[in-house]
Structure formats: structure tokens, C-alpha cells
Design a protein around this motif. Structure first.
Motif, short mmCIF file in Angstrom:
data_model
loop_
_atom_site.label_atom_id
_atom_site.label_comp_id
_atom_site.label_asym_id
_atom_site.label_seq_id
_atom_site.Cartn_x
_atom_site.Cartn_y
_atom_site.Cartn_z
N ARG A 66 0.81 -1.22 0.00
CA ARG A 66 0.00 0.00 0.00
C ARG A 66 0.85 1.27 0.00
N LYS A 67 2.06 1.20 0.56
CA LYS A 67 2.93 2.37 0.63
C LYS A 67 4.34 2.01 0.14
N PRO A 68 4.47 1.63 -1.13
CA PRO A 68 5.77 1.19 -1.65
C PRO A 68 6.84 2.28 -1.62
N LYS A 69 6.45 3.54 -1.82
CA LYS A 69 7.43 4.62 -1.80
C LYS A 69 8.08 4.76 -0.43
N GLU A 70 7.25 4.69 0.63
CA GLU A 70 7.79 4.80 1.98
C GLU A 70 8.67 3.61 2.32
N ALA A 71 8.26 2.41 1.88
CA ALA A 71 9.04 1.21 2.16
C ALA A 71 10.39 1.25 1.44
N ALA A 72 10.38 1.67 0.16
CA ALA A 72 11.62 1.77 -0.59
C ALA A 72 12.55 2.81 0.03
N LYS A 73 11.98 3.91 0.48
CA LYS A 73 12.78 4.96 1.11
C LYS A 73 13.45 4.43 2.38
N GLN A 74 12.73 3.64 3.14
CA GLN A 74 13.28 3.06 4.37
C GLN A 74 14.48 2.15 4.07
N ILE A 75 14.34 1.31 3.06
CA ILE A 75 15.41 0.39 2.71
C ILE A 75 16.61 1.15 2.14
N ASN A 76 16.36 2.11 1.28
CA ASN A 76 17.45 2.86 0.65
C ASN A 76 18.20 3.73 1.66
N GLU A 77 17.53 4.23 2.66
CA GLU A 77 18.21 4.98 3.72
C GLU A 77 19.16 4.08 4.49
N TRP A 78 18.74 2.84 4.71
CA TRP A 78 19.62 1.86 5.37
C TRP A 78 20.83 1.58 4.49
N VAL A 79 20.62 1.44 3.19
CA VAL A 79 21.72 1.19 2.26
C VAL A 79 22.70 2.35 2.29
N GLU A 80 22.20 3.57 2.23
CA GLU A 80 23.06 4.75 2.22
C GLU A 80 23.89 4.85 3.49
N GLU A 81 23.25 4.59 4.63
CA GLU A 81 23.97 4.67 5.90
C GLU A 81 24.99 3.55 6.02
N SER A 82 24.65 2.36 5.58
CA SER A 82 25.53 1.19 5.74
C SER A 82 26.74 1.26 4.83
N THR A 83 26.64 2.00 3.72
CA THR A 83 27.75 2.09 2.76
C THR A 83 28.43 3.45 2.80
N ASN A 84 28.21 4.20 3.86
CA ASN A 84 28.83 5.52 4.01
C ASN A 84 28.53 6.41 2.79
N LYS A 85 27.31 6.27 2.27
CA LYS A 85 26.79 7.08 1.16
C LYS A 85 27.44 6.79 -0.19
N LEU A 86 28.26 5.72 -0.26
CA LEU A 86 28.81 5.35 -1.58
C LEU A 86 27.72 4.80 -2.49
N ILE A 87 26.76 4.10 -1.90
CA ILE A 87 25.61 3.59 -2.63
C ILE A 87 24.38 4.17 -1.96
N THR A 88 23.56 4.83 -2.72
CA THR A 88 22.42 5.53 -2.12
C THR A 88 21.10 4.79 -2.27
N ASP A 89 21.06 3.79 -3.13
CA ASP A 89 19.79 3.07 -3.29
C ASP A 89 20.06 1.70 -3.89
N ILE A 90 19.15 0.79 -3.62
CA ILE A 90 19.19 -0.55 -4.20
C ILE A 90 17.82 -0.93 -4.75
N ILE A 91 16.83 -0.11 -4.45
CA ILE A 91 15.46 -0.48 -4.81
C ILE A 91 14.69 0.75 -5.25
N ASP A 92 13.87 0.57 -6.27
CA ASP A 92 12.94 1.60 -6.71
C ASP A 92 11.55 1.19 -6.23
N HIS A 93 10.73 2.15 -5.87
CA HIS A 93 9.42 1.79 -5.32
C HIS A 93 8.59 0.99 -6.32
N LYS A 94 8.89 1.15 -7.62
CA LYS A 94 8.16 0.39 -8.63
C LYS A 94 8.51 -1.10 -8.57
#
Length: 431
Positions: free
Chosen positions: A160-188
Motif C-alpha cells: 500500500r505504501k511502496p514509496k515509503e518502504a523503498a525509502k526506508q530500505i534505501n536509507e539503510w543502504v546509504e547509511e551502511s555504505t557511508n553514502k557510496l551507494i544511495t539506493d538498491i530499490i525503486d518503489h516500482k
């Protein structure tokens, strides 16, 4: 691949894919045996061979993290059963889920522990499990991934809220990789089929033990496979280097600045090993040789320093993004991708709809930069678990006996028919 699996069981591979022979002797037995049992080295060389071949066909660079892919698939295997689990354990080179979890846990504690506070490389190794609010993780699965993989588990509203879920995962990715990788998933990507996302992220930043002087860096020609050349900056050094000369190729081993472990803490040594074929078009053949023997990398590392004449190593910055489904199927993970046949019943609780899970997509992203100071690299692997639509409400079948019908009265155990007949008109008895 079967040969690699057999070798992995018969001949315990050494950890010296990453560290020198001398350093391996100093590592605790637990770390060495855990790495050996995990089958990570066999998985790494097999995956490298396939990705390298694909990249060569596309005439493109390659950077990936075997550890990240291995850890992400281990999170998936932690919820598998039956043939699904057996296939995954075979490819990952582990005899059991417990052994697999123990091996990854030992790697996280030893080789992948952060060393920045004691003067060594900065490292981050993180695992995460996100599940749709409609799918509840089993307590045993949560306990395993949190305890052994140090994973965080989170509920998200994928559907129901794919954009919020994708944002949550991508923020974890960005933090875990010291911002070298900012996303792994698109809400689509978070379609109605996605019920879980299992991910691993790794970050590394190490300084050379002997940094290169920037003033010595000069442009020179780099020869491509197609015979063309391009001018790129080459780092240079006049001091002695750890180099080994072999038939058809040379190996350079560049150590990173090491940490000063506290008493009782394990030692770890980090190096970059460059395998350079003598022939300009010899990389493919060298890759084949590396893949043919689990001990090839360790057996061909330099034993000491040699004096150098012309020493040039290009600076480079690479990024890589790929879908690993086909590669993993080629390695032997088959059933896990088949919805209806895959068995991940140890991952999520039964919600009454008997919805099954299967491995849907495996996405890998990696980046690396090598310069005069050292190396910074990061990678993320995400496994998308697809769920069936569940057992839908059964179709109601009408049965209206409003026309002539036959009937039988029978004894079920023996099958004896006691009465048989048909009804042509039930309104009045007929003589």
C-alpha cells in the motif's frame, strides 16, 4: 561447479585469498575453519568466473562483493527447507544452516570487523530483513538472523505504501555504505508480489601501508582488449614491492595500513592482490585458471619483496549493477526461484492463506575507488522474496438436481454396490 563443491569438501580452502600466508598462520583457528567450512572461496571463484565472462562479452568493467552476495543468500537459506535448502547449501558450500550461519558470524566478527578505532581499515558489514505487514516472520527465523547475522528486522507496507518502504530500505543502504551507494530499490520494484526484502551491505575504506605520492602520478596509455588505447593516470613507486612472477602472469600484493589490536583481539591483515596476465589479451585465460583451482589465489601470492624497475598501477573508479538470477541458476540454485516448489516455510508464519514464497530477484550493486591514498569500496546485495497470491477463496460449484439423475448405494470399504437406480420424476412413486 560440482568439481568445485567436491574440492570444497575434500580440501579445506585457505583464507589466503585475502591475506598472506604468514598472516593466515596467525589467525585464530576458529576464523580459519569457519571460513573454510563456509565454502566462501569456492563460491567466490565460481561467481567471479561467470560475472567476468559476462562482463568480457559486454566489454565492461567488473566490481562485485562475493561476501555480500554470500551473506544475502545465507539470509535466504536461513528460512529454507528440503530440496530448496539443499540446493542453496550446495552452492554456498555448507553442510547445514547452522554451519552456514556460524561461518558468516565468524567472518563478521573477525575479517569483517571494523578496525578504524585502532588504526586499521574502516569496515561495516550489515544485514537487514524487511517484511510486508501481512507476512509475519517466524520467531525462530528472527532469532537466527538477529543472533547469527546481526540483522535488523523491520515491518513495512510494501503493497500500500511502496514509496515509503523503498525509502526506508534505501536509507539503510546509504547509511551502511557511508553514502557510496544511495539506493538498491525503486518503489516500482515493490509490486504486489514482493513480500520480503533481504539485504546485505558492506563498506571498506583502507589506506595503503605505503601510500603513493600524487606528484608521481602521470598519464600513460592503457591498452584495451580490442587493441585500442586510452590515456589514464598511473600511480608510480620506486620502492620494493611484494610481487610474484609466474608462468604467464604476475601478482602484486599491496598491503593496507594495519590496526593495532587490543590484547585478546584477533589480528587481521588486508591487502589488494592484482593478478596481471603477461599477454594483453590474457585475462580470460587467467580467469579460467583461477576458477580451476580453489587454492590458486593463495598458492600464487608473493612470498616477499622484490626491487622494481618500471612500476605503474592505474588509478580507477568503477561501479557495477547487475541482476544475479541467471548466474545463480547457473551455479545450481534452481528450486528457490520456483514459486510453488520453493520451500521457505521456516521464514514466515502461516497466515491461514497458505501463501508460499520464492526467490524472485537478486540485485547486486558495487562501487570501488583506488587512488594514491588507498581504497574505498562498498556493495549491496538485495534478495526480493516473491509471495503467491495465496489460496484464493475457492470457487463455489453449484449442484442442482432438477433433472433425471442416477444414484448408487455402496459400501465404501468393500466397494460393494448395494443399490443402484436413477430418478426420472421424483414427484410421485411409479409402479
Amino acid at each position: 561447479m560440482e568439481a568445485l563443491k567436491t574440492l570444497a569438501v575434500r580440501r579445506l580452502p585457505k583464507l589466503c585469498q585475502w591475506i598472506s600466508t604468514e598472516a593466515a598462520a596467525d589467525l585464530p583457528a576458529r576464523a580459519r575453519s569457519a571460513s573454510c567450512r563456509s565454502g566462501l572461496q569456492a563460491f567466490a571463484v565460481a561467481l567471479n568466473k561467470r560475472l567476468a565472462d559476462d562482463a568480457a562479452r559486454k566489454n565492461s568493467n567488473l566490481i562485485f562483493s562475493p561476501v555480500s552476495v554470500y551473506a544475502a543468500l545465507s539470509l535466504v537459506a536461513a528460512g529454507g527447507r528440503g530440496r530448496t535448502l539443499s540446493e542453496m547449501l550446495g552452492v554456498l558450500g555448507a553442510p547445514s544452516r547452522d554451519d552456514l550461519a556460524g561461518s558468516v558470524s565468524a567472518l563478521a566478527e573477525q575479517a569483517l570487523a571494523d578496525r578504524s578505532q585502532t588504526g586499521g581499515p574502516q569496515l561495516n558489514f550489515a544485514c537487514g530483513v524487511w517484511h510486508d505487514e501481512t507476512r509475519t516472520l517466524k520467531p525462530a527465523y528472527i532469532d537466527a538472523v538477529v543472533k547469527e547475522y546481526r540483522a535488523q528486522t523491520c515491518a513495512a507496507d510494501f503493497h500500500r505504501k511502496p514509496k515509503e518502504a523503498a525509502k526506508q530500505i534505501n536509507e539503510w543502504v546509504e547509511e551502511s555504505t557511508n553514502k557510496l551507494i544511495t539506493d538498491i530499490i525503486d518503489h516500482k520494484t515493490l509490486t504486489k508480489a514482493v513480500d520480503l526484502v533481504l539485504a546485505n551491505a558492506i563498506y571498506f575504506k583502507g589506506k595503503w601501508h605505503h601510500p603513493f605520492d600524487k606528484k608521481d602520478t602521470k598519464d600513460d596509455k592503457f591498452h584495451r582488449l580490442d587493441g585500442s588505447t586510452v590515456d589514464v593516470p598511473f600511480m608510480r613507486h620506486s620502492r620494493s614491492q611484494r610481487i610474484a612472477c609466474h608462468d604467464g602472469f604476475k601478482v602484486l600484493q599491496l598491503p593496507y595500513k594495519q590496526d593495532r589490536p587490543l590484547p585478546g583481539q584477533p589480528q587481521a591483515l588486508y591487502t589488494m592482490c592484482v593478478f596481471l596476465p603477461d599477454a594483453r589479451d590474457g585475462l580470460s585465460r587467467l580467469t579460467d585458471r583461477i576458477a580451476s583451482d580453489l587454492d590458486f589465489l593463495g598458492n600464487h601470492l608473493p612470498r616477499g619483496n622484490v626491487e622494481v624497475g618500471d612500476f605503474r598501477l592505474p588509478k580507477f573508479k568503477l561501479d557495477f549493477n547487475t541482476r544475479l538470477n541467471g548466474v545463480l541458476r547457473g551455479l545450481g540454485i534452481i528450486e528457490a526461484f520456483k514459486l510453488g516448489k520453493a520451500d521457505f516455510s521456516d521464514m514466515v508464519a502461516d497466515d491461514g492463506l497458505h501463501r508460499s514464497l520464492a526467490l524472485g530477484e537478486v540485485i547486486h550493486k558495487a562501487v570501488i575507488e583506488v587512488n594514491e591514498e588507498g581504497t574505498e569500496a562498498a556493495a549491496v546485495t538485495a534478495c526480493f522474496m516473491f509471495g503467491s497470491a495465496g489460496c484464493r477463496r475457492p470457487v463455489l460449484v453449484d449442484f442442482v438436481a432438477d433433472h433425471p439423475f442416477a444414484f448408487f448405494v455402496r459400501e465404501e470399504l468393500s466397494g460393494a454396490i448395494l443399490f443402484a437406480g436413477h430418478v426420472l420424476d421424483p414427484s410421485t412413486p411409479k409402479e
